[in-house]
Design a protein around this motif. Sequence first.
Motif, short mmCIF file in Angstrom:
data_model
loop_
_atom_site.label_atom_id
_atom_site.label_comp_id
_atom_site.label_asym_id
_atom_site.label_seq_id
_atom_site.Cartn_x
_atom_site.Cartn_y
_atom_site.Cartn_z
N LEU A 145 75.47 -11.35 -21.97
CA LEU A 145 74.54 -10.25 -21.65
C LEU A 145 75.26 -9.04 -21.06
N ARG A 146 76.53 -9.23 -20.67
CA ARG A 146 77.26 -8.11 -20.04
C ARG A 146 77.29 -6.90 -20.96
N GLY A 147 76.91 -5.75 -20.39
CA GLY A 147 76.94 -4.49 -21.15
C GLY A 147 75.82 -4.35 -22.16
N ARG A 148 74.83 -5.28 -22.16
CA ARG A 148 73.77 -5.24 -23.18
C ARG A 148 72.37 -5.06 -22.62
N VAL A 149 72.25 -5.02 -21.29
CA VAL A 149 70.89 -5.05 -20.70
C VAL A 149 70.27 -3.65 -20.73
N GLY A 150 69.12 -3.55 -21.36
CA GLY A 150 68.42 -2.26 -21.44
C GLY A 150 67.55 -2.02 -20.22
N ILE A 151 66.88 -3.08 -19.77
CA ILE A 151 65.99 -2.99 -18.60
C ILE A 151 66.34 -4.13 -17.65
N PRO A 198 76.33 -1.98 -13.10
CA PRO A 198 77.00 -1.28 -14.20
C PRO A 198 77.70 -2.23 -15.18
N GLN A 199 78.10 -3.42 -14.71
CA GLN A 199 78.77 -4.36 -15.62
C GLN A 199 77.79 -4.99 -16.62
N TRP A 200 76.51 -4.98 -16.27
CA TRP A 200 75.52 -5.67 -17.11
C TRP A 200 74.68 -4.72 -17.94
N LEU A 201 74.48 -3.49 -17.41
CA LEU A 201 73.63 -2.54 -18.13
C LEU A 201 74.33 -2.03 -19.38
N ALA A 202 73.53 -1.83 -20.43
CA ALA A 202 74.03 -1.13 -21.61
C ALA A 202 74.13 0.35 -21.26
N PRO A 203 74.96 1.12 -21.97
CA PRO A 203 74.95 2.57 -21.74
C PRO A 203 73.52 3.08 -21.91
N GLY A 204 73.04 3.87 -20.94
CA GLY A 204 71.66 4.37 -20.99
C GLY A 204 70.64 3.36 -20.48
N ALA A 224 74.16 5.31 -6.53
CA ALA A 224 75.04 6.42 -6.94
C ALA A 224 76.50 6.02 -6.73
N ARG A 225 76.77 5.34 -5.59
CA ARG A 225 78.14 4.87 -5.33
C ARG A 225 78.61 3.91 -6.41
N ALA A 226 77.66 3.16 -6.98
CA ALA A 226 78.01 2.20 -8.03
C ALA A 226 78.22 2.90 -9.39
N GLY A 227 77.97 4.22 -9.44
CA GLY A 227 78.21 4.96 -10.68
C GLY A 227 76.97 5.12 -11.54
N LEU A 228 75.80 4.81 -10.97
CA LEU A 228 74.55 4.97 -11.73
C LEU A 228 73.85 6.27 -11.30
N ILE A 229 72.98 6.76 -12.17
CA ILE A 229 72.26 8.00 -11.87
C ILE A 229 70.87 7.63 -11.32
N PRO A 230 70.63 7.95 -10.03
CA PRO A 230 69.38 7.49 -9.42
C PRO A 230 68.26 8.52 -9.44
N ALA A 241 57.23 2.54 -4.07
CA ALA A 241 58.40 3.37 -4.40
C ALA A 241 59.37 2.50 -5.20
N VAL A 242 59.87 3.07 -6.29
CA VAL A 242 60.80 2.32 -7.15
C VAL A 242 62.03 3.20 -7.37
N VAL A 243 63.21 2.64 -7.08
CA VAL A 243 64.45 3.36 -7.38
C VAL A 243 64.85 2.98 -8.81
N VAL A 244 64.95 4.01 -9.64
CA VAL A 244 65.36 3.81 -11.03
C VAL A 244 66.79 4.32 -11.15
N ALA A 245 67.70 3.46 -11.58
CA ALA A 245 69.11 3.84 -11.66
C ALA A 245 69.58 3.65 -13.10
N THR A 246 70.15 4.69 -13.66
CA THR A 246 70.48 4.66 -15.09
C THR A 246 71.99 4.71 -15.28
N ARG A 247 72.48 3.83 -16.14
CA ARG A 247 73.92 3.89 -16.48
C ARG A 247 74.12 5.06 -17.45
N PRO A 248 75.05 5.94 -17.13
CA PRO A 248 75.26 7.09 -18.04
C PRO A 248 75.53 6.61 -19.46
#
Length: 249
Positions: A145-151, A198-204, A224-230, A241-248
């Motif tokens: 699943l690494r690098g493939r998770v959309g949600i 970031p290791q598990w999320l797919a780009p975007g 943000a420190r982990a490299g995601l866009i919050p 309240a929900v923090v949504v963090a997106t892998r570039p």
Amino acid sequence: MSAAATLTDLSAMVDRRAAGEPLEHVLGWAEFCGLRIAVDPGVFVPRRRTEFLVSQAITLASRPSQAAARRRTVVVDLCCGSGALGVAVATALGGVAGSELAERQVELHAADLDPVAVRCARRNVAAVGGHVYEGDLYRPLPTTLRGRVGILIANAPYVPTDKVALLPPEARLHEPQVALDGGADGLDILRRVAGEAPQWLAPGGHLLSETTERQASRLTEAVARAGLIPRVARSEELNAAVVVATRPA
Ligand SMILES: C[S@@+](CC[C@H](N)C(=O)[O-])C[C@H]1O[C@@H](n2cnc3c(N)ncnc32)[C@H](O)[C@@H]1O
């Protein structure tokens, strides 16, 4: 009354509720996003407020860019408890790949540390064709699943340790400490979730985590420190309240 088979059952159920057991534990199920989710005693009861996180996840997964890029959306529900969130997202998106429901394919994976929660989640998640694993955060997930998770959904414990004693008795006495206690400022587990995301999320791909309004800015900094866009999504109606963090991408 409709849940009890006999008057004796009804009387026993009323006694349990009157003694302070959550209604959902007495009935054995909770209503969540219009679904009936099995909730065993000792398992966290999915909260109405968390339906907001689910609605945000569904909106993100339904965006044309995501749908076009990945016909099969990989959904991971970390700290899944009963599995309610993953089941609700998969159901709304049209079902799990290979199941009868599957129109738009979803691959659903859920995990929890607590074996009692895992047993309960297996019943709920199996009904939509997903998989449930037992262990600490990402550790039990298949490495494929690494690098493939959309949600990536993580409604982890976020109550600060010194506030657990102030929770209503239904939570304090009938839900396990491991489901509630998020450490000194409530964000211990969510910081770990963000750090490895970031290791598990797919780009975007997106990580969605519920917090309190007061915690949101600190969690935003951590993602943000982990490299995601919050960003922070809020619902006044549900007090969520929900923090949504997106892998570039
Ligand atoms: C607040 S409950 C939420 C459950 C479910 N997501 C929901 O909203 O109904 C948090 C869950 O996280 C699990 N949990 C706590 N620490 C964990 C860890 N280190 N790894 C995996 N699961 C954990 C607990 O067992 C509990 O089921």
